[in-house]
Design an enzyme around this catalytic site. Structure first.
Site, mmCIF file in Angstrom:
data_model
loop_
_atom_site.group_PDB
_atom_site.id
_atom_site.type_symbol
_atom_site.label_atom_id
_atom_site.label_comp_id
_atom_site.label_asym_id
_atom_site.label_seq_id
_atom_site.Cartn_x
_atom_site.Cartn_y
_atom_site.Cartn_z
ATOM 1 N N ASP A 198 -2.692 30.881 43.193
ATOM 2 C CA ASP A 198 -1.808 31.714 42.540
ATOM 3 C C ASP A 198 -2.225 33.124 42.808
ATOM 4 O OD1 ASP A 198 -0.725 31.568 39.024
ATOM 5 O OD2 ASP A 198 0.023 32.976 40.690
ATOM 6 N N GLU B 290 4.231 35.522 31.265
ATOM 7 C CA GLU B 290 2.831 35.379 31.412
ATOM 8 C C GLU B 290 1.967 36.107 30.021
ATOM 9 O OE1 GLU B 290 3.157 35.728 36.149
ATOM 10 O OE2 GLU B 290 0.960 35.722 35.116
HETATM 11 C C1 GLC Z 1 2.418 34.400 38.934
HETATM 12 C C2 GLC Z 1 2.154 33.386 38.035
HETATM 13 C C3 GLC Z 1 2.837 31.996 38.898
HETATM 14 C C4 GLC Z 1 3.557 32.410 40.067
HETATM 15 C C5 GLC Z 1 3.119 33.464 41.073
HETATM 16 C C6 GLC Z 1 4.007 34.313 41.889
HETATM 17 O O1 GLC Z 1 1.251 35.171 38.835
HETATM 18 O O2 GLC Z 1 1.285 32.903 37.599
HETATM 19 O O3 GLC Z 1 3.556 31.077 38.233
HETATM 20 O O4 GLC Z 1 4.418 31.502 40.808
HETATM 21 O O5 GLC Z 1 2.628 34.626 40.325
HETATM 22 O O6 GLC Z 1 4.871 34.970 41.372
#
Ligand code: GLC
Length: 624
Positions: free
Chosen positions: A315, A513
């Site tokens: 992530d 989030e």
């Molecule tokens: C974010 C999320 C994830 C996402 C990634 C790219 O922090 O946790 O779900 O795919 O970053 O945007």
């Protein structure tokens, strides 16, 4: 006689072998590309290998001319808010994709760049894309075929911009709806997540990843992201927030392995069965250990036991949470645990140099690098990216169907099937299209941004006219009624006197989030006032909740003659009015338990020890 016997035996043998092979033949596994991968891997330098493992934000690396080549970059992403410099349009996204490929092809080995994006409810970063309902709504349909078709159309709209990789489906199993990412989950029930998650992967990837209309899926966030324990302890590295601020996102999942497997693993097992090519480990911890650092989770369970043949993408800067004081040590731990590609938006140079040093120092074995790059290249071969006979440019003929009425019709169908009728006293619903006057009110009555929620054009989404196309609830009501019917509107519920009935469209503003972590899920004062103002006109009141999760509605329940949940339906508001006016008899069933009060939370069907007493139980949903 013997001859006759032999022929019968032969027939049986052939039949058995046929039956056996048809039972065991899985879709063409990614490992079947290993001969081509091996041949390429043998030509690669350490730097070229590490470049395949490095994923910057597109705007970060493109703003440093020459870096794509200097660091042999094999992948880029557009995270939330990472639009083309030329602006947000279908053309600009497509031009950006083509430019990224041009840059990538300037390296010696000309390995095409794998571009990833969060197309999590349609191609949701791009203006004019069809925004489908978020997973929480799709969970209420229980319809795997529908979810698969949504995946297929999402892939088609992605490919119109060229982008062949989405960071989805999210196969989280949220256990506490106070978590800001609840709406990214299909359900609190692992069984629903399992079959809808599989359908989503099959829709996105199709039966053949090399199909120009297929895209690479990414099951996320592995594992237990939706099972963290709520805490008011300030999260290190995050703004403290007001007193009593609740944290769930990126928290700690405290349970034994048996419980983790029972509740949180099913979506990944199903995704692997469907041939998913990438998986994203979670920011969160399992019993205090970062998922991104866990060899047990990443290698022993996922790769060895479950046989996952694709690659793991971290992530966003998640690797550095392993040891915030020591980036290089964090990289060592995560790569050795089994992480294959690092999402390092701006720090891609340091990542590249740190990992190179770690290999040269013998702290990360070359065998681990080769395994990671093998997994990444398998996917690039499977996608057809390595096929030199194919152009790496986007297929602009697909622009014709981008945001098309056919695609919107599918989203409308999905909304129809996802709306849950929670209460309907005195057959208030369905509404006749011939009534004299309908008064529509509330913060989300005329608000596409609220209908779409987070991960829409912007990371956090945006209230208001966030994207063109589709219809708000108010617009859909006006389009549905007869010419004899008058439709009036107020934000606050005032002005309803004399109307035949009122519709209050209330709920939540967009979020994504941890920003959406909330201790108190009560309706806000504005929403309560809207319902009361409508009711004070002495008319029947229909309440429609647009939100990323169940909310505490007790305050308005007596005033609501009818109550429906649409969760986050996306752009096609007519799907809601199809239900309101009876063109579709509601079939939606709650995929999350709907609590009576905040005090009950967390509340879900996986808690035998808890007195299960929701306002509306998991599976609840009325019909006409
Ligand atoms: C974010 C999320 C994830 C996402 C990634 C790219 O922090 O946790 O779900 O795919 O970053 O945007």
């Amino acid at each position: 006689m013997k001859k006759a016997f032999m022929s019968v035996a032969t027939i049986i043998l052939v039949l058995c072998s046929f039956i056996f092979s048809s039972c065991t033949s899985s879709p063409k596994g990614l490992a079947s590309f290993d001969p081509q991968v091996k041949e390429l891997l043998e030509k690669m330098t350490l730097e070229e290998k590490i470049g395949q493992m490095t994923q910057p934000e597109q705007d970060q690396v493109l703003s440093n001319p020459g870096d794509m080549q200097k660091y042999f970059i094999g992948s880029v992403l557009s995270g939330g808010n990472s639009d083309p410099a030329e602006g947000n349009s279908l053309e600009a996204w497509t031009d950006l994709y083509d430019r990224v490929q041009e840059e990538g092809m300037k390296t010696g080995l000309k390995i095409p760049v794998l571009y990833g994006i969060d197309a999590v409810h349609g191609h949701s970063n791009v203006l004019g894309a069809v925004m489908f309902p978020h997973n929480i709504a799709l969970g209420c349909t229980r319809d795997a075929e529908l979810v698969e078709e949504i995946g297929r159309i999402t892939a088609k709209e992605m490919r119109a911009t060229g982008i062949p990789w989405t960071f989805g489906p999210c196969v989280t199993v949220p256990q506490d709806i106070r978590w800001g990412r609840t709406y990214e989950g299909f359900s609190e029930d692992p069984a629903i997540v399992r079959y809808l998650g599989k359908a989503a992967v099959l829709g996105l990837q199709g039966s053949d990843l090399s199909n120009p209309l297929s895209v690479l899926a990414c099951a996320k966030h592995y594992v237990g992201d939706g099972g963290t324990t709520a805490t008011t302890d300030p999260r290190p590295g995050f703004p403290a927030g007001p007193e009593g601020r609740l944290w769930l996102d990126q928290g700690d999942t405290e349970m034994d392995e048996a419980a983790l497997r029972r509740i949180h693993l099913p979506g990944y097992i199903a995704a692997i069965e469907a041939g998913v090519g990438s998986i994203m480990p979670s920011y969160s911890t399992w019993n205090g250990v970062r998922c991104s650092a866990s060899k047990r989770l990443l290698t022993e369970i996922l790769k060895e036991e479950l046989g996952f043949e694709g690659f793991l993408i971290s992530d966003y800067n998640a690797i550095y949470q392993i040891d915030p004081k020591n980036a290089k040590k964090s990289i060592m731990i995560s790569i050795n645990a089994g992480m294959d590609m690092a999402m390092v938006p701006s720090g891609y140079r340091d990542f590249f140099n740190d990992l190179k040093e770690l290999v040269e120092e013998g702290k990360v074995p070359m065998s681990r690098i080769d395994d990671a790059v093998t997994r990444i290249l398998r996917v690039k071969f499977a996608l057809g990216l390595m096929d030199e006979s194919r152009s790496q440019k986007a297929d602009r003929s697909l622009h014709r169907d981008f945001g098309s009425s056919e695609h919107r019709a599918l989203a409308r169908e999905a909304i129809r099937k996802s709306v849950v009728l929670l209460k309907n006293d005195n057959q208030t619903l369905p509404i006749s299209k011939e009534v004299a006057r309908i008064h529509v009110s509330g913060k989300s009555a005329d608000n596409i941004g609220n209908q779409c929620g987070g991960w829409t054009i912007l990371w956090q989404g945006k209230t208001g006219n966030v994207t063109p196309g589709g219809a708000t609830v108010l617009e859909a009501v006006k389009a549905a009624v007869s010419t004899n019917t008058k439709v009036t509107y107020s934000l606050d519920g005032m002005g309803a006197d004399g109307a035949t009935l009122g519709i209050a469209v209330i709920g939540e503003l967009p979020y994504a989030e941890g920003i959406g972590d909330r201790a108190d899920l009560s309706l806000d004062a504005q929403d309560i006032a809207v319902v009361n103002n409508l009711k004070s006109a002495g008319i029947p009141v229909v309440v429609l909740v647009i939100s990323g999760r169940p909310l505490i509605v007790n305050e308005i329940l007596p005033q609501a003659d009818a109550l429906l949940a649409a969760f986050l339906p996306g752009t096609e508001g007519q799907g809601i009015t199809d239900v309101l006016f009876g063109d579709y008899n509601p079939t939606g069933k709650l995929s999350f338990s709907w609590p009576k009060s905040n005090d009950q939370l967390p509340l879900n069907i996986n808690m035998p020890e808890v007195d299960y007493d929701p306002l509306f139980p998991f599976g609840h949903g009325l019909s006409y």
